[in-house]
Design a protein around this motif. Structure first.
Motif, short mmCIF file in Angstrom:
data_model
loop_
_atom_site.label_atom_id
_atom_site.label_comp_id
_atom_site.label_asym_id
_atom_site.label_seq_id
_atom_site.Cartn_x
_atom_site.Cartn_y
_atom_site.Cartn_z
N TYR A 21 0.82 -1.21 0.00
CA TYR A 21 0.00 0.00 0.00
C TYR A 21 0.85 1.25 0.00
O TYR A 21 0.51 2.27 -0.61
N ALA A 22 2.01 1.20 0.67
CA ALA A 22 2.93 2.34 0.65
C ALA A 22 3.42 2.60 -0.77
O ALA A 22 3.58 3.75 -1.18
N GLY A 23 3.64 1.52 -1.52
CA GLY A 23 4.02 1.68 -2.92
C GLY A 23 2.93 2.34 -3.72
O GLY A 23 3.20 3.18 -4.59
N MET A 24 1.68 1.99 -3.44
CA MET A 24 0.55 2.62 -4.13
C MET A 24 0.50 4.12 -3.87
O MET A 24 0.10 4.91 -4.74
N ARG A 25 0.95 4.52 -2.67
CA ARG A 25 0.96 5.94 -2.32
C ARG A 25 2.25 6.63 -2.74
O ARG A 25 2.50 7.78 -2.40
N GLY A 26 3.11 5.91 -3.47
CA GLY A 26 4.32 6.51 -3.99
C GLY A 26 5.43 6.71 -2.99
O GLY A 26 6.34 7.53 -3.20
N LEU A 27 5.39 5.97 -1.89
CA LEU A 27 6.40 6.11 -0.85
C LEU A 27 7.55 5.13 -1.08
O LEU A 27 7.33 3.98 -1.48
N ALA A 28 8.75 5.57 -0.82
CA ALA A 28 9.90 4.66 -0.78
C ALA A 28 9.82 3.91 0.55
O ALA A 28 9.70 4.52 1.61
N VAL A 29 9.86 2.59 0.49
CA VAL A 29 9.58 1.80 1.69
C VAL A 29 10.68 0.80 1.95
O VAL A 29 11.24 0.20 1.03
N THR A 30 10.98 0.61 3.24
CA THR A 30 11.93 -0.40 3.70
C THR A 30 11.24 -1.27 4.72
O THR A 30 10.54 -0.76 5.61
N VAL A 31 11.41 -2.59 4.62
CA VAL A 31 10.84 -3.55 5.56
C VAL A 31 12.00 -4.24 6.29
O VAL A 31 12.93 -4.73 5.65
N ILE A 32 11.92 -4.27 7.62
CA ILE A 32 12.94 -4.95 8.41
C ILE A 32 12.28 -6.00 9.27
O ILE A 32 11.18 -5.79 9.80
N ASP A 33 12.92 -7.16 9.40
CA ASP A 33 12.39 -8.24 10.23
C ASP A 33 13.55 -9.02 10.83
O ASP A 33 14.56 -9.25 10.17
N SER A 34 13.39 -9.43 12.08
CA SER A 34 14.46 -10.17 12.77
C SER A 34 14.59 -11.60 12.27
O SER A 34 15.62 -12.24 12.47
N LEU A 35 13.54 -12.11 11.61
CA LEU A 35 13.61 -13.46 11.05
C LEU A 35 14.40 -13.45 9.74
O LEU A 35 14.51 -12.41 9.09
N PRO A 36 14.93 -14.60 9.33
CA PRO A 36 15.69 -14.64 8.08
C PRO A 36 14.82 -14.74 6.83
O PRO A 36 15.32 -14.91 5.74
#
Length: 329
Positions: A21-36
């Motif tokens: 959804y962030a992409g739909m709003r034209g935002l540059a997005v980063t996702v971080i997760d502690s899992l591999p």
């Protein structure tokens, strides 16, 4: 330092949808997760289990759901950081945030969205594995058919243990479930399926030793009632003893918590300006903890973040169908 508009902390179903959804709003997005891997608890604990509360799917396995959500999220061209935990958050003079990871990497973001579910979770340890460094022990499994030539031993009596046994039984050379109690904690219908399958069920038992140098070869099972032991072949050991959840560094981010959840308003904003939350980590009056609800919370959060970062834009972005090209005639 990595720069982004929106940092999403948590790569489970809600985080993946928020990324899209962030992409739909034209935002540059980063996702971080502690899992591999992406997918959070859904991918780690019940990838083969059917989920029945996702709109448009009478039933969908956790694995398929994560696969489709990941495919959808990729359209946002996100930066994905796996195996990293965001520990500390600092606010810069220009109003941006800098999140520092356990590995001393830094991500600068204009806004933060927390979709961390129950937080970072680690498997409960199996005492017999202390000091064992060989292969053949897995907490997160691939598709069941990939274990066709394996002798599988699963330890535990909850839903995860029983579900994996039922999923692997038609494919693996042998499946044995070892449970230290007489009664299972899993759903009754799942336990009935287990007992009617070819899976060997050993109750009131525990694994006392694992055998093998570089790879698992066998395990010794101790019958706690009779005191006898038995060594059986094992090339895959699945400790399904549950997980220990921790919110880690999030508790030091200057956010109001109610127990282990974050209080949010109707915009999904937390008590700290610029930091939002969605999914199981949130709480508010009337909260219903469903993945489907989390999807709606993610859309609400991202739309409010978008207008905060770009005040000239509208809160409601229009229907997604309006953004797609017309089909060729």
């Amino acid at each position: 330092m990595l720069d982004t508009d929106l940092l999403i902390v948590g790569g489970g179903p809600v985080g993946l949808y928020a990324c899209y959804y962030a992409g739909m709003r034209g935002l540059a997005v980063t996702v971080i997760d502690s899992l591999p891997h992406l997918g959070g608890q859904t991918a780690a604990l019940y990838p083969e289990k059917n989920i029945y509360d996702i709109a448009g799917f009478p039933a969908v396995t956790g694995r398929e759901l994560i696969s489709r959500l990941t495919e959808q999220a990729v359209s946002a061209n996100p930066t994905v950081v796996l195996g990293e935990e965001a520990l500390r958050l600092a606010e810069m003079p220009d109003g941006t945030f800098v999140a520092a990871t356990a590995n001393e990497n830094s991500i600068r973001a204009r806004a933060i969205l927390l979709t961390a579910g129950i937080g970072r979770f680690t498997p409960r340890p199996l005492p017999a594995l202390q000091g064992y460094t060989g292969s053949g022990v897995e907490h997160v499994l691939e598709a069941p058919h990939t274990y066709a030539d394996r002798d599988v031993v699963i330890v535990g009596g909850g839903d995860s243990a029983v579900d994996w046994a039922n999923a692997l039984a038609p494919h693996s050379r042998s499946v044995t479930v070892v449970h230290r109690r007489a009664r299972f904690r899993a759903h009754e219908s799942s336990v009935a399926m287990l007992r009617s399958s070819a899976t060997r069920v050993l109750i009131n038992s525990e694994i006392s030793h694992v055998h093998g140098d570089t790879a698992l070869e066998a395990v010794t099972i101790h019958d706690c009632a009779s005191g006898t032991t038995e060594r059986i072949p094992a090339t895959l050991l699945v400790p399904a003893l549950g997980h220990i959840a921790s919110l880690g560094g999030l508790t030091s981010w200057g956010i109001d918590f109610l127990g282990k959840q974050i209080a949010v308003d109707t915009n999904m904003a937390t008590s700290r300006p610029g930091v939002y939350a969605a999914g199981d980590i949130t709480t508010y009056p009337g909260k219903v903890a469903l993945i489907a609800v989390g999807f709606g919370e993610a859309a609400t959060a991202v739309n409010n973040i978008a207008v905060t970062l770009h005040p000239d834009e509208q809160l409601f972005p229009g229907h997604s169908s309006e953004k797609l090209p017309e089909p060729a005639q």
